[in-house]
Design an enzyme around this catalytic site. Structure first.
Site, PDB file in Angstrom:
ATOM      1  N   SER A   1       0.818  -1.215   0.000  1.00 13.10           N
ATOM      2  CA  SER A   1       0.000   0.000   0.000  1.00 13.10           C
ATOM      3  C   SER A   1       0.853   1.265   0.000  1.00 13.10           C
ATOM      4  O   SER A   1       0.383   2.335   0.379  1.00 13.10           O
ATOM      5  CB  SER A   1      -0.936   0.008   1.212  1.00 13.10           C
ATOM      6  OG  SER A   1      -0.193  -0.029   2.428  1.00 13.10           O
ATOM      7  N   GLY A   2       2.117   1.135  -0.437  1.00 15.95           N
ATOM      8  CA  GLY A   2       2.993   2.297  -0.536  1.00 15.95           C
ATOM      9  C   GLY A   2       2.724   3.064  -1.814  1.00 15.95           C
ATOM     10  O   GLY A   2       1.663   2.943  -2.437  1.00 15.95           O
TER      11      GLY A   2
ATOM     12  N   PRO B   1      11.141   3.491   0.839  1.00 15.76           N
ATOM     13  CA  PRO B   1      11.907   2.469   1.562  1.00 15.76           C
ATOM     14  C   PRO B   1      12.153   1.211   0.737  1.00 15.76           C
ATOM     15  O   PRO B   1      13.245   0.633   0.789  1.00 15.76           O
ATOM     16  CB  PRO B   1      11.028   2.166   2.787  1.00 15.76           C
ATOM     17  CG  PRO B   1      10.206   3.407   2.972  1.00 15.76           C
ATOM     18  CD  PRO B   1       9.951   3.922   1.592  1.00 15.76           C
ATOM     19  N   GLY B   2      11.141   0.779  -0.023  1.00 14.50           N
ATOM     20  CA  GLY B   2      11.296  -0.424  -0.828  1.00 14.50           C
ATOM     21  C   GLY B   2      12.366  -0.261  -1.894  1.00 14.50           C
ATOM     22  O   GLY B   2      13.212  -1.135  -2.087  1.00 14.50           O
TER      23      GLY B   2
ATOM     24  N   CYS C   1      12.356  -0.011 -12.698  1.00 13.34           N
ATOM     25  CA  CYS C   1      11.967   1.211 -13.411  1.00 13.34           C
ATOM     26  C   CYS C   1      12.999   1.541 -14.485  1.00 13.34           C
ATOM     27  O   CYS C   1      12.651   1.902 -15.611  1.00 13.34           O
ATOM     28  CB  CYS C   1      11.791   2.367 -12.435  1.00 13.34           C
ATOM     29  SG  CYS C   1      13.276   2.806 -11.482  1.00 13.34           S
TER      30      CYS C   1
ATOM     31  N   ASN D   1       9.781   7.325 -12.669  1.00 15.90           N
ATOM     32  CA  ASN D   1      10.325   5.995 -12.395  1.00 15.90           C
ATOM     33  C   ASN D   1       9.271   5.055 -11.822  1.00 15.90           C
ATOM     34  O   ASN D   1       9.239   3.863 -12.139  1.00 15.90           O
ATOM     35  CB  ASN D   1      11.507   6.093 -11.431  1.00 15.90           C
ATOM     36  CG  ASN D   1      11.184   6.840 -10.160  1.00 15.90           C
ATOM     37  OD1 ASN D   1      10.713   7.985 -10.199  1.00 15.90           O
ATOM     38  ND2 ASN D   1      11.434   6.234  -9.015  1.00 15.90           N
TER      39      ASN D   1
ATOM     40  N   ILE E   1       3.923   2.821  -4.920  1.00 20.91           N
ATOM     41  CA  ILE E   1       3.701   2.055  -6.147  1.00 20.91           C
ATOM     42  C   ILE E   1       2.340   1.365  -6.120  1.00 20.91           C
ATOM     43  O   ILE E   1       1.572   1.429  -7.080  1.00 20.91           O
ATOM     44  CB  ILE E   1       4.832   1.027  -6.357  1.00 20.91           C
ATOM     45  CG1 ILE E   1       6.152   1.751  -6.636  1.00 20.91           C
ATOM     46  CG2 ILE E   1       4.503   0.091  -7.512  1.00 20.91           C
ATOM     47  CD1 ILE E   1       7.334   0.832  -6.844  1.00 20.91           C
TER      48      ILE E   1
ATOM     49  N   ALA F   1      15.808  -0.177  -0.313  1.00 18.57           N
ATOM     50  CA  ALA F   1      16.220  -1.492   0.188  1.00 18.57           C
ATOM     51  C   ALA F   1      16.634  -2.423  -0.942  1.00 18.57           C
ATOM     52  O   ALA F   1      17.333  -3.418  -0.719  1.00 18.57           O
ATOM     53  CB  ALA F   1      15.086  -2.128   0.991  1.00 18.57           C
TER      54      ALA F   1
END
Length: 314
Positions: A12-13, A164-165, A130, A289, A15, A168
């Protein structure tokens, strides 16, 4: 009236939320069944609830408990490479097709405009990265008229668009993109570099693609690139050439040494400068991106849904 294919999103971020808006606003063939996150305070989950989309803050375990799950045919994973392995295992057991927006690379690499119809029967389709979605079409275009001995891409994105994703998964980004440049783009060797640009105001995504090509003619190379850009624009309108394609002849008198391949090169050095502006469905326009990833994932899911519907009718 065509029957829509039920889909769900894990993540649910930024993207996952942008993908939700694209499905709700643009897709004629997909129906969003649910959105799963792990943060109860997630803005994406809050927006989904206001739009009447079923939600859970218990990740894939909660998603499987939603009423929509038995009808869901396609699941988008917009989380991280580390989390994808478990998501894939569960979805495979439950008979769901996965569209993977992480760099986990469990399934075959898919770039819609290059090989969008090649893996429609696969259980897991990986959207590369991306940078891969933006640059592999250019490498493939050059490969269609010449042999690409080496391709190197540099993707520069606004630091604010890297959540964050993304942060990481930097190592996975470079490794996955490099492999896909060769596997999908058709080059003998590929290399990828990503830059998180902290400039204010944030800059629109920029990509530079270098190809060392043997054979072919400059006019044919340029024409292939321009045609490919137009094809990508069909699902990513903000994708464009920043300036004219540059081609330099590398002669025998001054060959280029390619350290990654420990050999010298003569032929054409093809340089392509790209800009990717987002559609603004949910994310700022500078986050091209992220927009190109969700646009590519949506395009791929619609291809899969159409293929499955055709198989059922047959």
């Amino acid at each position: 009236m065509s029957v829509q294919t039920k889909v769900a999103i894990i993540g649910s971020g930024n993207i996952g939320t942008d993908l939700m808006f694209k499905i709700l606003r643009r897709s004629r063939h997909l129906a969003l069944g649910g959105l799963a996150g792990v943060d109860p305070a997630s803005e994406g989950l809050a927006r989904a609830k206001r739009l009447g989309v079923a939600t859970t803050d218990r990740g894939i375990d909660g998603l499987r408990e939603l009423d929509c799950w038995p009808e869901v045919q396609i699941v988008f994973d917009a989380t991280s490479a580390a989390a994808h392995a478990r998501h894939q295992e569960i979805c495979l057991a439950d008979g769901k097709v996965m569209i993977d927006l992480t760099p986990a690379a469990v399934g075959p690499y898919v770039v819609p405009v290059v090989n969008g119809d090649a893996h429609l029967n696969a259980q897991n389709l990986n959207m590369v990265t991306c940078g891969g979605q933006a640059t592999i079409p250019i490498v493939a275009a050059v490969s269609s008229v010449a042999r690409v001995r080496y391709a190197e891409i540099v993707a520069s994105i606004a630091s604010k668009s890297a959540g964050p994703g993304t942060r990481a998964n930097i190592d996975e980004f470079t490794e996955t993109t490099s492999r896909a440049i060769a596997a999908v783009g058709g080059s003998d060797r590929g290399k990828a570099i990503i830059i998180l640009n902290p400039a204010e105001p944030p800059l629109v995504m920029r990509d530079t693609v270098y190809c060392l090509a043997e054979g072919g003619e400059p006019a044919a190379i340029k024409a292939a690139i321009v045609k490919m850009v137009e094809s990508v624009q069909a699902y990513v309108p903000g994708y464009r050439l920043k300036q004219e394609v540059q081609i330099e002849r590398i002669g025998d008198n001054q060959p280029i040494y390619i350290p990654d391949m420990s050999e010298k090169f003569t032929g054409y050095k093809v340089t392509t400068f790209l800009e990717v502006e987002g559609a603004g469905d949910y994310l700022p326009s500078y986050a091209g991106n992220l927009d190109i990833m969700t646009s590519a994932a949506l395009n791929t899911a619609e291809r899969v849904a159409a293929a499955r519907a055709g198989a059922v009718r047959a």
